[in-house]
Each structure stands twice: as structure tokens, then as C-alpha cells.
Design a protein around this motif. Sequence first.
Motif, PDB file in Angstrom:
ATOM      1  N   GLY A 189      -2.569 -12.725   4.299  1.00  0.00           N
ATOM      2  CA  GLY A 189      -2.677 -14.166   4.882  1.00  0.00           C
ATOM      3  C   GLY A 189      -3.917 -14.673   4.942  1.00  0.00           C
ATOM      4  O   GLY A 189      -4.167 -15.671   4.772  1.00  0.00           O
ATOM      5  N   LEU A 190      -5.130 -13.652   4.957  1.00  0.00           N
ATOM      6  CA  LEU A 190      -6.480 -14.227   5.039  1.00  0.00           C
ATOM      7  C   LEU A 190      -6.803 -14.585   3.699  1.00  0.00           C
ATOM      8  O   LEU A 190      -7.564 -15.503   3.371  1.00  0.00           O
ATOM      9  CB  LEU A 190      -7.324 -13.257   5.734  1.00  0.00           C
ATOM     10  CG  LEU A 190      -7.147 -12.968   7.141  1.00  0.00           C
ATOM     11  CD1 LEU A 190      -7.854 -11.609   7.783  1.00  0.00           C
ATOM     12  CD2 LEU A 190      -7.636 -14.290   7.878  1.00  0.00           C
TER      13      LEU A 190
ATOM     14  N   ARG B  87       6.928  -1.527  13.146  1.00  0.00           N
ATOM     15  CA  ARG B  87       7.710  -2.268  12.331  1.00  0.00           C
ATOM     16  C   ARG B  87       7.211  -3.125  11.262  1.00  0.00           C
ATOM     17  O   ARG B  87       6.048  -3.692  11.479  1.00  0.00           O
ATOM     18  CB  ARG B  87       8.708  -3.072  13.156  1.00  0.00           C
ATOM     19  CG  ARG B  87       9.733  -3.954  12.516  1.00  0.00           C
ATOM     20  CD  ARG B  87      10.473  -4.671  13.402  1.00  0.00           C
ATOM     21  NE  ARG B  87      11.539  -3.794  13.825  1.00  0.00           N
ATOM     22  CZ  ARG B  87      12.608  -4.417  14.908  1.00  0.00           C
ATOM     23  NH1 ARG B  87      12.276  -5.367  15.513  1.00  0.00           N
ATOM     24  NH2 ARG B  87      13.354  -3.674  15.406  1.00  0.00           N
ATOM     25  N   LEU B  88       7.532  -2.962   9.867  1.00  0.00           N
ATOM     26  CA  LEU B  88       7.008  -3.656   8.903  1.00  0.00           C
ATOM     27  C   LEU B  88       7.302  -5.328   9.144  1.00  0.00           C
ATOM     28  O   LEU B  88       8.293  -5.618   9.559  1.00  0.00           O
ATOM     29  CB  LEU B  88       7.500  -3.251   7.414  1.00  0.00           C
ATOM     30  CG  LEU B  88       7.279  -1.732   6.982  1.00  0.00           C
ATOM     31  CD1 LEU B  88       8.144  -1.284   5.806  1.00  0.00           C
ATOM     32  CD2 LEU B  88       5.886  -1.543   6.944  1.00  0.00           C
ATOM     33  N   ALA B  89       6.297  -6.141   8.825  1.00  0.00           N
ATOM     34  CA  ALA B  89       6.372  -7.435   8.910  1.00  0.00           C
ATOM     35  C   ALA B  89       6.902  -8.065   7.651  1.00  0.00           C
ATOM     36  O   ALA B  89       6.964  -7.375   6.599  1.00  0.00           O
ATOM     37  CB  ALA B  89       4.857  -7.942   9.205  1.00  0.00           C
TER      38      ALA B  89
ATOM     39  N   CYS C 284       0.835  -1.312  -0.030  1.00  0.00           N
ATOM     40  CA  CYS C 284      -0.123  -0.013   0.127  1.00  0.00           C
ATOM     41  C   CYS C 284       0.797   1.248   0.012  1.00  0.00           C
ATOM     42  O   CYS C 284       0.342   2.412  -0.375  1.00  0.00           O
ATOM     43  CB  CYS C 284      -0.903   0.027   1.144  1.00  0.00           C
ATOM     44  SG  CYS C 284      -0.049   0.277   2.821  1.00  0.00           S
ATOM     45  N   GLY C 285       1.991   1.236   0.273  1.00  0.00           N
ATOM     46  CA  GLY C 285       2.950   2.295   0.278  1.00  0.00           C
ATOM     47  C   GLY C 285       2.925   2.993   1.414  1.00  0.00           C
ATOM     48  O   GLY C 285       3.720   4.393   1.738  1.00  0.00           O
ATOM     49  N   GLU C 286       2.154   2.614   2.638  1.00  0.00           N
ATOM     50  CA  GLU C 286       2.260   3.240   4.006  1.00  0.00           C
ATOM     51  C   GLU C 286       3.453   3.192   4.323  1.00  0.00           C
ATOM     52  O   GLU C 286       4.184   2.237   4.611  1.00  0.00           O
ATOM     53  CB  GLU C 286       1.263   2.500   4.741  1.00  0.00           C
ATOM     54  CG  GLU C 286       0.707   3.233   6.170  1.00  0.00           C
ATOM     55  CD  GLU C 286       0.139   4.655   5.842  1.00  0.00           C
ATOM     56  OE1 GLU C 286       0.068   5.646   6.512  1.00  0.00           O
ATOM     57  OE2 GLU C 286      -0.763   4.795   4.805  1.00  0.00           O
TER      58      GLU C 286
ATOM     59  N   GLY D 168       1.118  -3.820   9.182  1.00  0.00           N
ATOM     60  CA  GLY D 168       0.428  -5.270   9.740  1.00  0.00           C
ATOM     61  C   GLY D 168      -0.820  -5.263   8.939  1.00  0.00           C
ATOM     62  O   GLY D 168      -1.386  -6.396   8.422  1.00  0.00           O
ATOM     63  N   PRO D 169      -1.849  -4.164   8.488  1.00  0.00           N
ATOM     64  CA  PRO D 169      -3.099  -4.581   7.592  1.00  0.00           C
ATOM     65  C   PRO D 169      -2.936  -5.197   6.643  1.00  0.00           C
ATOM     66  O   PRO D 169      -3.523  -6.309   6.343  1.00  0.00           O
ATOM     67  CB  PRO D 169      -3.677  -3.202   7.716  1.00  0.00           C
ATOM     68  CG  PRO D 169      -3.034  -2.358   8.630  1.00  0.00           C
ATOM     69  CD  PRO D 169      -1.621  -2.758   8.994  1.00  0.00           C
ATOM     70  N   CYS D 170      -1.700  -4.971   5.655  1.00  0.00           N
ATOM     71  CA  CYS D 170      -1.350  -5.721   4.433  1.00  0.00           C
ATOM     72  C   CYS D 170      -1.242  -7.205   4.664  1.00  0.00           C
ATOM     73  O   CYS D 170      -1.482  -7.957   3.978  1.00  0.00           O
ATOM     74  CB  CYS D 170      -0.534  -4.840   3.714  1.00  0.00           C
ATOM     75  SG  CYS D 170      -1.238  -3.336   2.940  1.00  0.00           S
ATOM     76  N   ASN D 171      -0.284  -7.425   5.639  1.00  0.00           N
ATOM     77  CA  ASN D 171       0.199  -8.443   6.050  1.00  0.00           C
ATOM     78  C   ASN D 171      -0.908  -9.484   6.393  1.00  0.00           C
ATOM     79  O   ASN D 171      -1.090 -10.546   5.883  1.00  0.00           O
ATOM     80  CB  ASN D 171       1.248  -8.490   6.986  1.00  0.00           C
ATOM     81  CG  ASN D 171       2.011  -9.859   7.039  1.00  0.00           C
ATOM     82  OD1 ASN D 171       2.406 -10.415   6.324  1.00  0.00           O
ATOM     83  ND2 ASN D 171       2.173 -10.338   8.427  1.00  0.00           N
TER      84      ASN D 171
END
Length: 213
Positions: A189-190, A164-166, A149-151, A182-185
Motif C-alpha cells: 500500500g505504501l 488472519r491474512l489481509a 512472502c510465503g509466510e 500484514g507487513p506485505c499488505n
Amino acid sequence: MNHQPKAGRCRACTKLWEDCSALPFHTMPIHSQDGTDAVVICSEYTKAANEALSEGLKKCRQCEKALPQESFYKQRHTCKACLLERTRKWRAENRDKYLAIQRRSDKKRKPNRHNPEHIWRWKIKSKYGLSADDYVAMYELQGKACAACGEPGSIDPGDKSQPRLAIDHDHATGRVRGLLCGPCNRAEGLLKTSKAAEGLLAYMRKHECAESI
């Protein structure tokens, strides 16, 4: 009878690149004999080796240089520089095998449970085969932001404003793909597949258009 020096000793001899055909091999001790062919122990090789050792030098079997004793590990006949180069080459040619060995080794080392940063370093090394430097390099390559997402993200565990980025990886192969927020990861995964993500994206766009009318 045909007398020839032992080939293995020739390869390790300081006279390797010299023409030794004129040496009196017929006068040297016989190592083995097969009919009219005899393999002898070259006395010139022994003399050359003793001369090198008397000067405090030892010949590397790989680069063939006469080097000081401290350039070798104990009971090794290849110098430290050649061993290092050989190790680096093997790691580059067998990266998957090397990482698997590293993971098994790292799992045996227990992290310092009182140091969160040490636990994090141990986790990414044992699970993904990444060092902290590898993580920082990926972070810089992505422009210090989520690859999806580029956040903007952070590498500082103490930064509460930017977590911290996952590390995102392929669960089937274990290959690391990038760093995600976190949200994108969690979403990746879902959803699991790009087809599911495209379906959800189409659904969201459809309803966004309907709401704007």
C-alpha cells in the motif's frame, strides 16, 4: 379470409409441437383483423390449459413441462428450476454488475456489532464482494500462506500466533488480487507500484552485499 391463431398463445400452448393446421380457425372468435387477415383466439388452447390446470399442473413457459403448482412461485409462469438456471446464467455473464448490486444491498444491512466474526463477513462482502467461502478458497489455493512472502497465515481470528491474512485489492478497479500478511499488505500500500518495489529491492540488495564484504 385467412384465419391464424394468436402467436403468443401458441408458444404457451401444450400443443406447441403438434400440427394444428387442420383446426377450424374460421369458427373461432376473432381477436384482431387487418384486411383479409384475421387473428383468432384458439379455443383448443383454452381447452388444453384448462385440462392441465384441472390435473393440478401448470406449464412452464421456458422448459414447456407440465409441473405441479408448487414448482412455481406465486403468479409466475416459469418454474423455479428454470428461474434458478436463468439467474445463475445471468450472474455468470454479468459478474461485475451482480457484485455491484450485492455491495449496494449489503451496505444497507447493518452487521451485528456484538459479533466480530459477523462484522468481518459483512465487511469483506460489502467491500470486496467476497463470501467467507471465497476467502477460504483463496487461502487454500495460496497454500495457507501470504501470496507475496510465503509466510504462513491463518483464517482463525482467535489465532494470535498467525494473524488472519489481509485481502489485497486494486484500488483503481476494486479487483481482489490475493491474500497478504500484514507487513506485505502495508508495504504494498505504501509502495503503490512495482517500479518503487523494484527500486527498494535493488537498494536493499546493494547494501546487503556491501555489508557482507
